[in-house]
Design a protein around this motif. Structure first.
Motif, short mmCIF file in Angstrom:
data_model
loop_
_atom_site.label_atom_id
_atom_site.label_comp_id
_atom_site.label_asym_id
_atom_site.label_seq_id
_atom_site.Cartn_x
_atom_site.Cartn_y
_atom_site.Cartn_z
N TYR A 127 60.88 36.75 50.43
CA TYR A 127 61.68 37.81 49.83
C TYR A 127 62.59 38.45 50.88
O TYR A 127 62.56 39.64 51.13
CB TYR A 127 60.76 38.85 49.18
CG TYR A 127 61.49 39.77 48.25
CD1 TYR A 127 62.15 39.27 47.12
CD2 TYR A 127 61.56 41.14 48.49
CE1 TYR A 127 62.84 40.10 46.27
CE2 TYR A 127 62.25 41.99 47.63
CZ TYR A 127 62.88 41.46 46.53
OH TYR A 127 63.58 42.29 45.68
N ILE B 152 66.31 39.47 52.30
CA ILE B 152 67.61 39.88 51.75
C ILE B 152 68.60 40.03 52.89
O ILE B 152 68.29 40.61 53.93
CB ILE B 152 67.48 41.23 51.00
CG1 ILE B 152 66.67 41.03 49.72
CG2 ILE B 152 68.85 41.82 50.69
CD1 ILE B 152 66.31 42.32 49.02
N SER B 153 69.80 39.45 52.69
CA SER B 153 70.88 39.71 53.63
C SER B 153 72.07 40.24 52.86
O SER B 153 72.69 39.53 52.07
CB SER B 153 71.29 38.44 54.39
OG SER B 153 72.40 38.77 55.22
N LYS C 250 62.76 32.18 51.35
CA LYS C 250 63.65 32.42 50.20
C LYS C 250 64.52 33.62 50.53
O LYS C 250 64.02 34.70 50.81
CB LYS C 250 62.81 32.69 48.94
CG LYS C 250 63.64 32.89 47.68
CD LYS C 250 64.09 31.56 47.11
CE LYS C 250 65.14 31.74 46.01
NZ LYS C 250 66.39 32.35 46.49
N THR D 241 67.90 36.11 49.50
CA THR D 241 68.98 36.58 48.63
C THR D 241 70.13 36.99 49.54
O THR D 241 69.95 37.85 50.41
CB THR D 241 68.53 37.77 47.77
OG1 THR D 241 67.44 37.36 46.94
CG2 THR D 241 69.67 38.26 46.88
N VAL E 189 74.05 38.28 49.73
CA VAL E 189 75.20 38.85 49.02
C VAL E 189 76.29 39.22 50.02
O VAL E 189 76.17 40.21 50.75
CB VAL E 189 74.80 40.09 48.19
CG1 VAL E 189 76.02 40.62 47.44
CG2 VAL E 189 73.69 39.74 47.20
N TYR F 73 69.07 46.13 45.02
CA TYR F 73 68.17 44.99 44.95
C TYR F 73 66.84 45.44 44.33
O TYR F 73 66.29 46.46 44.74
CB TYR F 73 67.90 44.42 46.34
CG TYR F 73 69.15 43.93 47.04
CD1 TYR F 73 69.55 42.60 46.92
CD2 TYR F 73 69.93 44.78 47.81
CE1 TYR F 73 70.70 42.13 47.56
CE2 TYR F 73 71.08 44.33 48.45
CZ TYR F 73 71.46 43.01 48.32
OH TYR F 73 72.59 42.56 48.94
N ARG G 199 63.03 43.72 42.69
CA ARG G 199 62.24 42.51 42.46
C ARG G 199 61.71 42.53 41.03
O ARG G 199 61.03 43.48 40.61
CB ARG G 199 61.07 42.51 43.46
CG ARG G 199 60.44 41.15 43.62
CD ARG G 199 59.61 41.09 44.89
NE ARG G 199 59.21 39.72 45.18
CZ ARG G 199 58.56 39.36 46.28
NH1 ARG G 199 58.26 40.27 47.20
NH2 ARG G 199 58.24 38.10 46.47
N PRO H 30 70.79 36.09 41.17
CA PRO H 30 71.22 34.88 41.88
C PRO H 30 70.19 33.76 41.77
O PRO H 30 69.00 33.96 42.05
CB PRO H 30 71.37 35.34 43.33
CG PRO H 30 71.53 36.82 43.25
CD PRO H 30 70.73 37.25 42.06
N THR I 255 64.96 38.09 42.08
CA THR I 255 65.64 39.27 42.61
C THR I 255 66.83 39.62 41.74
O THR I 255 67.69 38.78 41.51
CB THR I 255 66.11 39.02 44.06
OG1 THR I 255 64.99 38.67 44.87
CG2 THR I 255 66.77 40.27 44.63
#
Lengths: 352, 352, 352, 352
Positions: free
Chosen positions: A177, A179-180, A234, A236, A238, D253, D255, D306, D311
């Motif tokens: 999980y 996120i960038s 994994k 995400t 954006v 964001y 979950r 996505p 997410t």
């Protein structure tokens, strides 16, 4: 002196290579090609080079690239792989700034870049050009698939948290999980005439793009898996467009696993990058600015854990055209030819 | 309600017409054409219009422009003159935002715009669309060649000095040595994909262009001659590109003739524009800012005589897309149809 | 190694001195003072310097400036003249980036800067720091009053036209009617908290300022008189604020005298600056861009004569913080200490 | 006509109130106070208002605010609570654009704003000014604590996911792990002279700030808890500074919980905001731009998932000075006085 050629130097990464290589004491720039602009002095396209870089664009035929020691491809995707075989046969080493040699999975390459891969065999031996991760392999590589701009910031931002080097293989964060939330200046879109990056469209404005899926996503996930040594990753991702010329700012979010609540993450990052010439782990509480690396090969990182809670926030800045492209390429070149890693890369960022 | 159509509404002057006409109480927008985008709702191209302007682009064939009372041409040069005859025959009045009906001398038109003029007869009856100068003629005009963006600022800046209205025919300045150092935001270049107006090229940068000769020069000189009532006019016009979206700032220089050394130029300007709804002569000592007219049809002027010497400096600002184009067009429309001149043009500028 | 100190290094010219001196092979930076920030590492204020410049601000007392070979004053007006006497007595040479030693007429100084001059005797020996004009005098000077940012661009733009060096004393232009329409990025206003230069006020905006009278006007006129060798000089100077960080663009207008109608002005400029390392006379028809000198000590000039008429238009660009301040100071330093004039000044401009 | 006064109108929210109220058909602006600028016409500070808003700043004493029907406080924190009691006693209704009446927990208020709360009793009856959530309560409120700029975007972005209105109380997302990566133009910092928001510092740059803790965090969490109807809310909030004047873009964001994998989130959002005049749920796949709401009271949302993974990414844009402040205030005013909710708020965004 290392003889260096540049294929396709009319774009922003091309002019940045010229700017830095012109001041590199061990490089002799022998040719820069552009079929379209052949004959035009490079300083006519980039007046910043007037009086400092005196060569002209030449056709690929006139460039005699096979006599170079190294060739940079500052071209659209697909060009490097078409010319790689011949150059390698002539003993030339290749640094591709495009994506031809980044994704090891040719099916992934085809999916994201819409063309078949022309030389899967060469791809196999290509090394991913991210010196902080692959330094030793780069030294002996014949072909470098240089890390992309966003991927550099995201991978170097997450690396200390997932690499087994200092964690001893213990999991610190929930790698399923990640996120960038990344932001880039518009030079990342290149020097192409497009409505969306006109000043009248992109300035005084902010927006996300590529939310459904961006070409850099598979590259980043591939890189993170390699760093982590497992496939349990994994992300995400954006990306956003910032009304500025240069700079990438990636804001990374990771959920700390309960067993890592006591880790000193600031120290982890400082230790991980202790000997890196181009990675600056800033003091706790810092908020790095993209302008602090404008025109330089530096990448700066700050580590935050707001409220001492279970979310880590990692802030990473780089100049997308330097550490995210041309500077990183020269860093690899230096490694490949046994030169000091920071040779020709000592420009201090322009601020203000 | 006046039925209005727009030909070629995909550019910046098109969306500005839409923004203002949508709030005009006496206008019914019946069609907007774009052969290329036919079928697409205008709000898909300009998301600012979502929920406010609900029509779609149509083909010229479907637009039934001959049933309009008035048609705006927000098109490249050459389009309006190809369609004018037919529309006029149908009783439609025309407001052309391009240059087809600006230059009375067809040879000049051909020289600067690189195409023969297709309807010199219609050109003869066309009225130059600058309400502050040609108000009465506009009221009854069938065809308006709307004043260009730079020309509006330069003519209204010099007019009080050269018009015989208040000077009584006496010469105040050396009209053979006029200078306009003009600066424009990049929206003046339109919504065309071009390298030179990319944010990465045009922001954090300043330069002149068109110094050898700009299409607006003959238009301005023609206009100044008409205002002055004599041909003794010579202008040096140097346009510059400012890293901003909207706005024109013209800095005008004129040499005061000895016989006019005692004229109160501040009062001259105030008197000349005393009853103009859209021309604001600012107090002595002011320096108008382009943002003070952002999105509005206002034009602001300040008069300076540095050190009390023999050079007058006139500062003029306008929004190139409003008073320099679409707003000016609606101002003419109001005059042509007997409406209050400022109807639908009352937006206050957006500042900051 | 030349020991160099900087007084008052918290402003933009201070950080620029640091950026360039840190890469100067013959300079040892011994101290940088700021009473307010004493103790703070300079890299804390300017993160671009992290890892590259490792000194901290010190109090003037701790700085031991009297042991330097040269001291730069990057201070507000009035500071250098208060400390000059003592430093000179200790054998230290002074380069003042402020205005204390620019205007030879102390009455003019008092009028424009609102303070009495504290050391008229030292002022008498001070040399105006504009290497292209005063190269020989600078070599032996003890005190340099460095040319201002606007004045550098205006003087070097007009110099070939008025200097008797190549004209043989013949008048080419009407020197009683010179115009400089100048534009500057906001860094010219310094790193002071002011409403007018906030991004929310100054971006997406353009305006003139100081039209009534700007401090640089007397400096420019003094300089032009010295270059021309006569006092028959009158300039109208209108500065403007451009929404960009760095860069000055001066658009100069001069009326050609009938006896000079046949002069080849392009050649005149090229000959005049033939051997200058930092002045680039561009090919005829060019329009120089400020970004082409961003971060570099280069100044670029283009000569235009629109329509072959009697008005010359000279376009000049420079980086106000480099050739207009800190770079120019280092250029003088090199001359004063017998070093190659371009040592430490070889950075190529950052473009895009 | 509703008599309206403004306290402290020299900042950006003040001028925006003036711009919009000047065009509001049911509002009579009776006074605008500024002790410092008393006597100065507002159009002298904001030249955009010249000819359109003809009142001057007055002292609080002269303003006779107790004769107004409603008073806006466009002041720093702490001002409204000092004057609220007296105004309420006079029957005046209050809309505070600052934070005095936002946080219901006075201890939280003291912690984040560094001052004791002066009227906890009035705070108790104050209604949080976010019409889409509290419409009915606002209609009868005497005191409005208007929602902040960031909080508006974050709450309206998460609301459909957490409000029981359409979910029937079922949990769709992990509310303990919400992330808001928010970006704001610099006008959010107000019209204060500060080094950090100078154009030379903030343009061509991007950075985060307030990562350790931002005043809007407790306000957002309080609001989300109220919307959700439970306290099981934890948000990581990272604000960033964008080099533009106006606009907020929040990238949210969340979950998705396994039991909600089949929810049609696009439809959920469309249904939730079906009747809202100022919330635009864009078509699936959209990426809203801040410029699409520049100068308007619109807020636009796009919903992304996505790769169909777990997410959710919610993109929200608003104009921080309009929907994030002054426009929202007028929206509340309309509700409070029984007027159409969009009266005076129909300006179409300025694009480009």
């Amino acid at each position: 002196m290392i003889k260096v050629g540049i294929v396709g130097g009319t774009g922003y990464t091309g002019v940045e290579l010229l700017r830095m290589l012109a001041q590199h004491p061990e490089v002799e720039l022998t040719a820069i090609t552009s079929r379209k602009e052949a004959g035009m002095p490079v300083s006519e396209m980039y007046s910043s080079l007037r009086g400092r870089v005196n060569i002209a664009f030449s056709t690929p035929e006139d460039a005699k690239l096979d006599q170079c020691n190294a060739v940079f491809f500052a071209t659209p995707h697909g060009v490097a792989m078409a010319q790689a075989k011949e150059l390698l046969a002539a003993g030339v080493r290749i640094i591709d700034l495009a994506a031809d040699f980044r994704l090891q999975d040719t099916a992934e390459f085809e999916k994201w870049y819409g063309m078949p891969h022309q030389c899967p065999d060469i791809l196999k031996e290509a090394i991913y050009g991210l010196a902080e991760i692959n330094r030793e392999k780069i030294k002996t590589a014949r072909v470098i698939g240089l890390a992309g701009c966003y991927p550099t910031s995201v991978q170097l931002g997450f690396a200390p948290l997932i690499s087994p080097r200092l964690t001893g293989g213990k999991r610190f964060i929930d790698t399923k999980y990640l996120i960038s939330d990344s932001k880039s200046g518009v030079s990342g879109a290149g020097r192409k005439a497009e409505v969306g990056t006109l000043l009248a469209e992109a300035s005084d404005n902010f927006k996300a793009y590529g939310v459904k899926g961006h070409r850099h996503l598979p590259e980043i996930e591939q890189g993170l898996k390699a760093i982590a040594g497992h496939d349990d990753i994994k992300l995400t991702f954006v990306p956003h467009l910032v009304p500025m010329i240069r700079g990438i700012h990636s804001t990374l979010y990771a959920r700390i696993l309960p067993e890592a609540f006591d880790v000193d993450f600031q120290k982890l990052f400082e230790d991980f990058y202790a000997n890196e010439p181009f990675v600056d782990v800033m003091p706790a509480g810092s908020t790095p600015e993209t302008r602090s690396v404008r025109g330089s090969n530096q990448l700066r990182i700050a580590v935050h854990r707001p409220g001492g809670a279970d979310t880590l926030v990692i802030l990473v800045v780089e100049d997308n055209l330097v550490k995210g492209a041309s500077g990183q390429g020269i860093q690899c070149l230096n490694l490949m030819f046994g030169l000091p890693e920071d040779m020709g890369l000592q420009q201090i960022a322009l601020m203000p």
